[in-house]
Design a protein around this motif. Structure first.
Motif, PDB file in Angstrom:
ATOM      1  N   ASP A   1       0.806  -1.216   0.000  1.00  0.00           N
ATOM      2  CA  ASP A   1       0.000   0.000   0.000  1.00  0.00           C
ATOM      3  C   ASP A   1       0.844   1.274   0.000  1.00  0.00           C
ATOM      4  O   ASP A   1       0.294   2.381  -0.111  1.00  0.00           O
ATOM      5  CB  ASP A   1      -0.949   0.009   1.204  1.00  0.00           C
ATOM      6  N   LEU A   2       2.155   1.127   0.122  1.00  0.00           N
ATOM      7  CA  LEU A   2       3.060   2.285   0.073  1.00  0.00           C
ATOM      8  C   LEU A   2       3.717   2.340  -1.303  1.00  0.00           C
ATOM      9  O   LEU A   2       4.456   1.419  -1.670  1.00  0.00           O
ATOM     10  CB  LEU A   2       4.124   2.180   1.163  1.00  0.00           C
ATOM     11  N   PRO A   3       3.465   3.381  -2.088  1.00  0.00           N
ATOM     12  CA  PRO A   3       3.943   3.425  -3.485  1.00  0.00           C
ATOM     13  C   PRO A   3       5.438   3.196  -3.644  1.00  0.00           C
ATOM     14  O   PRO A   3       5.869   2.491  -4.562  1.00  0.00           O
ATOM     15  CB  PRO A   3       3.533   4.821  -3.948  1.00  0.00           C
ATOM     16  N   ASN A   4       6.251   3.770  -2.761  1.00  0.00           N
ATOM     17  CA  ASN A   4       7.698   3.603  -2.910  1.00  0.00           C
ATOM     18  C   ASN A   4       8.113   2.155  -2.650  1.00  0.00           C
ATOM     19  O   ASN A   4       9.010   1.611  -3.315  1.00  0.00           O
ATOM     20  CB  ASN A   4       8.451   4.556  -1.972  1.00  0.00           C
ATOM     21  N   GLU A   5       7.439   1.481  -1.705  1.00  0.00           N
ATOM     22  CA  GLU A   5       7.760   0.086  -1.420  1.00  0.00           C
ATOM     23  C   GLU A   5       7.230  -0.826  -2.527  1.00  0.00           C
ATOM     24  O   GLU A   5       7.852  -1.847  -2.852  1.00  0.00           O
ATOM     25  CB  GLU A   5       7.197  -0.322  -0.049  1.00  0.00           C
ATOM     26  N   PHE A   6       6.102  -0.450  -3.134  1.00  0.00           N
ATOM     27  CA  PHE A   6       5.586  -1.207  -4.268  1.00  0.00           C
ATOM     28  C   PHE A   6       6.591  -1.168  -5.422  1.00  0.00           C
ATOM     29  O   PHE A   6       6.875  -2.203  -6.050  1.00  0.00           O
ATOM     30  CB  PHE A   6       4.236  -0.637  -4.718  1.00  0.00           C
ATOM     31  N   GLN A   7       7.133  -0.010  -5.698  1.00  0.00           N
ATOM     32  CA  GLN A   7       8.123   0.119  -6.777  1.00  0.00           C
ATOM     33  C   GLN A   7       9.390  -0.663  -6.463  1.00  0.00           C
ATOM     34  O   GLN A   7       9.983  -1.291  -7.352  1.00  0.00           O
ATOM     35  CB  GLN A   7       8.444   1.595  -7.026  1.00  0.00           C
ATOM     36  N   ARG A   8       9.796  -0.644  -5.211  1.00  0.00           N
ATOM     37  CA  ARG A   8      10.970  -1.419  -4.808  1.00  0.00           C
ATOM     38  C   ARG A   8      10.723  -2.913  -5.023  1.00  0.00           C
ATOM     39  O   ARG A   8      11.600  -3.647  -5.481  1.00  0.00           O
ATOM     40  CB  ARG A   8      11.283  -1.131  -3.344  1.00  0.00           C
ATOM     41  N   ALA A   9       9.506  -3.359  -4.713  1.00  0.00           N
ATOM     42  CA  ALA A   9       9.150  -4.762  -4.898  1.00  0.00           C
ATOM     43  C   ALA A   9       9.214  -5.159  -6.373  1.00  0.00           C
ATOM     44  O   ALA A   9       9.684  -6.242  -6.720  1.00  0.00           O
ATOM     45  CB  ALA A   9       7.758  -5.028  -4.333  1.00  0.00           C
ATOM     46  N   LEU A  10       8.761  -4.288  -7.254  1.00  0.00           N
ATOM     47  CA  LEU A  10       8.826  -4.567  -8.693  1.00  0.00           C
ATOM     48  C   LEU A  10      10.274  -4.748  -9.142  1.00  0.00           C
ATOM     49  O   LEU A  10      10.583  -5.620  -9.960  1.00  0.00           O
ATOM     50  CB  LEU A  10       8.155  -3.446  -9.484  1.00  0.00           C
ATOM     51  N   GLY A  11      11.156  -3.936  -8.592  1.00  0.00           N
ATOM     52  CA  GLY A  11      12.572  -4.052  -8.934  1.00  0.00           C
ATOM     53  C   GLY A  11      13.171  -5.367  -8.470  1.00  0.00           C
ATOM     54  O   GLY A  11      13.959  -6.000  -9.193  1.00  0.00           O
TER      55      GLY A  11
END
Length: 230
Positions: free
Chosen positions: A73-83
Motif C-alpha cells: 500500500d506504500l507506493p515507494n515500497e511497491f516500486q521497490r518490490a517490482l525491482g
C-alpha cells in the motif's frame, strides 16, 4: 525463522515456519508475493498451522536482499518490490522451493503430503512448481505471466488450482483467454474466475483485499488441500 540448505549445498536461506499444535496432517509451502515474507505471508502460514498443517514460507529474495518485508500500500515500497521481482532468477526460486518441499517431508516423514500455495509472483511460481517438482498439489492466486508458461502444462501430473482475478490489471482479458484456452481441458487443472476482482484480492489485509472474494477463494483452497493432502 528456520534455515534451509539449498539443493546444491552451496548456501542456505531463511523460511518462516508455523507448526500445528499436534501431528501435522500435511505441509503447505506458502510462496510469497513480490513483497517478501511480510506480515501478510506469515499470517497465511499461521492460518494453515491453525488448520493442522506444517506451513513454511521461504525467503525467495535471499540472494538479492535477504529479509525483505514490504508494504504494497506504500507506493515507494511497491516500486521497490517490482525491482526485486525483475532481479529474481525464477529457476533458482523453483530450486529453493524444492528444497523447502524436501525439508517439509524430512520434518513430517515421507508418508505425509506437501502442497504449495502462492500469490502474485508466487502464483506464477506455484504453476512452475506443479510442472517442475513432485509437489502433491498446488494453488496459484492471480499468477502473472501464466499465458507464457503453457508449454509446460504437459508436465503437470498432480492437482493444480488457479484463482483468476477477472479485472486483474496485470493479467488482462486477452491473457486470461489464453490461460483458459490452454488449461480448460487439462485433467489436473481447475480454474476459478472472480469477475470484477483485481490483482491481490486475497491479501490478508490492506487496500487490495476484497473480503467476499477472498473468503470464497480461500474456502476453495482449503477444500482442495483437504482433498489432496489430507
Amino acid at each position: 525463522m528456520i534455515e534451509i540448505p539449498t539443493l546444491d549445498g552451496d548456501g542456505a536461506f531463511d523460511a518462516y515456519l508455523a507448526e500445528p499444535s499436534g501431528a501435522p496432517r500435511g505441509a503447505i509451502v506458502v510462496i510469497q508475493e513480490i513483497f517478501g515474507v511480510n506480515p501478510g505471508i506469515r499470517a497465511k502460514c499461521d492460518g494453515w498451522a491453525g488448520k493442522g498443517y506444517l506451513a513454511l514460507a521461504p525467503d525467495l529474495f535471499w540472494r538479492i536482499e535477504p529479509g525483505v518485508e514490504l508494504d504494497p500500500d506504500l507506493p515507494n515500497e511497491f516500486q521497490r518490490a517490482l525491482g526485486l521481482m525483475q532481479k529474481l532468477d525464477q529457476d533458482q526460486a523453483i530450486a529453493d522451493i524444492e528444497a523447502v518441499i524436501r525439508e517439509a517431508r524430512r520434518r513430517m516423514g515421507e508418508s505425509k503430503r506437501v502442497g504449495a500455495v502462492g500469490y502474485c509472483l508466487g502464483g506464477r511460481l506455484a504453476f512452475m512448481t506443479a510442472a517442475r517438482t513432485d509437489i502433491d498439489a498446488s494453488v496459484g492466486y492471480y499468477g502473472v505471466g501464466l499465458e507464457g508458461l503453457m508449454g509446460e502444462k504437459h508436465a503437470i501430473a498432480r492437482p493444480l488450482m488457479l484463482h483468476i482475478a477477472g479485472a486483474d490489471h496485470f493479467v488482462t482479458p486477452d491473457k486470461q483467454k489464453l490461460i483458459h484456452e490452454g488449461l480448460d481441458d487439462h485433467p489436473k487443472v481447475t480454474l476459478h474466475d472472480y469477475p470484477g476482482e483485481d490483482h491481490g484480492f486475497a491479501t490478508e489485509s490492506g487496500a487490495r483485499r476484497s473480503d467476499a472474494a477472498a473468503k470464497l477463494a480461500d474456502s476453495r483452497t482449503e477444500a482442495f488441500f483437504a482433498e489432496h493432502l489430507g
